[in-house]
Enzyme design. Structure first.
Site, PDB file in Angstrom:
ATOM      1  N   ASP A  31       0.855  -1.190   0.000  1.00 26.26           N
ATOM      2  CA  ASP A  31       0.000   0.000   0.000  1.00 26.26           C
ATOM      3  C   ASP A  31       0.895   1.245   0.000  1.00 26.26           C
ATOM      4  O   ASP A  31       1.886   1.305   0.734  1.00 26.26           O
ATOM      5  CB  ASP A  31      -0.922  -0.010   1.234  1.00 26.26           C
ATOM      6  CG  ASP A  31      -2.046   0.994   1.122  1.00 26.26           C
ATOM      7  OD1 ASP A  31      -3.214   0.558   0.991  1.00 26.26           O
ATOM      8  OD2 ASP A  31      -1.768   2.213   1.148  1.00 26.26           O
ATOM      9  N   ILE A  32       0.517   2.220  -0.799  1.00 25.54           N
ATOM     10  CA  ILE A  32       1.339   3.426  -0.950  1.00 25.54           C
ATOM     11  C   ILE A  32       1.313   4.290   0.326  1.00 25.54           C
ATOM     12  O   ILE A  32       2.224   5.081   0.561  1.00 25.54           O
ATOM     13  CB  ILE A  32       0.861   4.212  -2.203  1.00 25.54           C
ATOM     14  CG1 ILE A  32       1.959   5.079  -2.773  1.00 25.54           C
ATOM     15  CG2 ILE A  32      -0.392   5.006  -1.940  1.00 25.54           C
ATOM     16  CD1 ILE A  32       1.661   5.595  -4.172  1.00 25.54           C
ATOM     17  N   ASN A  86     -12.735  -2.890   2.697  1.00 20.09           N
ATOM     18  CA  ASN A  86     -13.643  -1.748   2.784  1.00 20.09           C
ATOM     19  C   ASN A  86     -14.648  -1.911   1.641  1.00 20.09           C
ATOM     20  O   ASN A  86     -14.254  -2.204   0.504  1.00 20.09           O
ATOM     21  CB  ASN A  86     -12.871  -0.439   2.644  1.00 20.09           C
ATOM     22  CG  ASN A  86     -11.927  -0.227   3.818  1.00 20.09           C
ATOM     23  OD1 ASN A  86     -12.202  -0.655   4.934  1.00 20.09           O
ATOM     24  ND2 ASN A  86     -10.794   0.410   3.571  1.00 20.09           N
ATOM     25  N   GLY A  92     -15.686   3.304   3.340  1.00 20.18           N
ATOM     26  CA  GLY A  92     -14.297   3.770   3.288  1.00 20.18           C
ATOM     27  C   GLY A  92     -13.532   3.290   2.066  1.00 20.18           C
ATOM     28  O   GLY A  92     -12.317   3.459   1.982  1.00 20.18           O
ATOM     29  N   GLN A  93     -14.237   2.698   1.090  1.00 18.88           N
ATOM     30  CA  GLN A  93     -13.538   2.210  -0.110  1.00 18.88           C
ATOM     31  C   GLN A  93     -13.237   3.373  -1.046  1.00 18.88           C
ATOM     32  O   GLN A  93     -14.122   4.182  -1.349  1.00 18.88           O
ATOM     33  CB  GLN A  93     -14.399   1.158  -0.827  1.00 18.88           C
ATOM     34  CG  GLN A  93     -13.669   0.477  -1.977  1.00 18.88           C
ATOM     35  CD  GLN A  93     -14.470  -0.663  -2.601  1.00 18.88           C
ATOM     36  OE1 GLN A  93     -15.576  -0.975  -2.158  1.00 18.88           O
ATOM     37  NE2 GLN A  93     -13.895  -1.282  -3.615  1.00 18.88           N
ATOM     38  N   HIS A  99     -10.002  -5.396  -3.009  1.00 18.11           N
ATOM     39  CA  HIS A  99      -8.658  -5.637  -2.467  1.00 18.11           C
ATOM     40  C   HIS A  99      -8.779  -5.922  -0.982  1.00 18.11           C
ATOM     41  O   HIS A  99      -9.591  -5.323  -0.277  1.00 18.11           O
ATOM     42  CB  HIS A  99      -7.731  -4.444  -2.719  1.00 18.11           C
ATOM     43  CG  HIS A  99      -8.333  -3.128  -2.330  1.00 18.11           C
ATOM     44  ND1 HIS A  99      -9.254  -2.463  -3.109  1.00 18.11           N
ATOM     45  CD2 HIS A  99      -8.152  -2.365  -1.224  1.00 18.11           C
ATOM     46  CE1 HIS A  99      -9.614  -1.351  -2.508  1.00 18.11           C
ATOM     47  NE2 HIS A  99      -8.964  -1.267  -1.340  1.00 18.11           N
ATOM     48  N   LEU A 100      -7.936  -6.836  -0.532  1.00 20.79           N
ATOM     49  CA  LEU A 100      -7.886  -7.214   0.881  1.00 20.79           C
ATOM     50  C   LEU A 100      -6.649  -6.560   1.489  1.00 20.79           C
ATOM     51  O   LEU A 100      -5.528  -6.786   1.018  1.00 20.79           O
ATOM     52  CB  LEU A 100      -7.801  -8.751   0.988  1.00 20.79           C
ATOM     53  CG  LEU A 100      -7.678  -9.347   2.386  1.00 20.79           C
ATOM     54  CD1 LEU A 100      -8.854  -8.956   3.278  1.00 20.79           C
ATOM     55  CD2 LEU A 100      -7.582 -10.875   2.284  1.00 20.79           C
ATOM     56  N   HIS A 101      -6.868  -5.750   2.528  1.00 19.33           N
ATOM     57  CA  HIS A 101      -5.737  -5.138   3.234  1.00 19.33           C
ATOM     58  C   HIS A 101      -5.172  -6.157   4.224  1.00 19.33           C
ATOM     59  O   HIS A 101      -5.920  -6.775   4.990  1.00 19.33           O
ATOM     60  CB  HIS A 101      -6.200  -3.925   4.056  1.00 19.33           C
ATOM     61  CG  HIS A 101      -6.693  -2.759   3.252  1.00 19.33           C
ATOM     62  ND1 HIS A 101      -5.921  -1.644   3.000  1.00 19.33           N
ATOM     63  CD2 HIS A 101      -7.886  -2.518   2.642  1.00 19.33           C
ATOM     64  CE1 HIS A 101      -6.628  -0.765   2.284  1.00 19.33           C
ATOM     65  NE2 HIS A 101      -7.820  -1.274   2.063  1.00 19.33           N
TER      66      HIS A 101
END
Ligand code: AMP
Ligand code: ZN
Length: 105
Positions: A31-32, A86, A92-93, A99-101
């Site tokens: 993640d950036i 999310n 909060g998406q 995508h899975l954090h």
């Protein structure tokens, strides 16, 4: 693939980003804006906008994301971690490609 999807562009490497994991169903990259020392995004190659759009047919794919996250957490020797989807703008998406954090240290 939607031409304006950031994560489709990372998957195709039209936008270069080092892939930490890749298999026939998904990829993972950092993640950036990391929320912890490890913050990866596990992303299906198939473009599905949100979990709310997923079908029963995609159940194995969603399971694959979880098992891939577990393997990456083991590889990184994380003691514990958070796995988060999310869902939708109100959830909060920000990027509308599932995508899975994976967040932990
Ligand atoms: P979400 O809010 O669940 O849609 O998460 C989107 C995530 O994508 C956020 O945590 C962002 O920091 C991350 N992100 C946005 N752009 C990039 C990028 N170019 N490379 C990696 N991660 C990104
Ligand atoms: Zn996409």
């Amino acid at each position: 693939m939607p031409t304006d999807c950031l994560f489709c562009k990372i998957i195709s490497q039209e936008i270069p980003s080092p892939l930490i994991h890749q298999d026939e169903k998904c990829v993972a990259f950092a993640d950036i804006h990391p929320k912890d020392s490890t913050h990866l995004l596990i992303v299906p190659r198939e473009h599905i906008a949100t979990v709310a759009d997923a079908t029963e047919q995609q159940e194995p794919l969603l399971g694959h994301l979880l098992v891939t996250a577990k393997k990456l957490a083991q590889q990184k020797n994380l003691k514990g971690y958070k796995l988060q989807f999310n869902v939708g703008k109100e959830g909060g998406q920000e990027v509308f490609h599932i995508h899975l954090h994976l967040i932990g240290h």
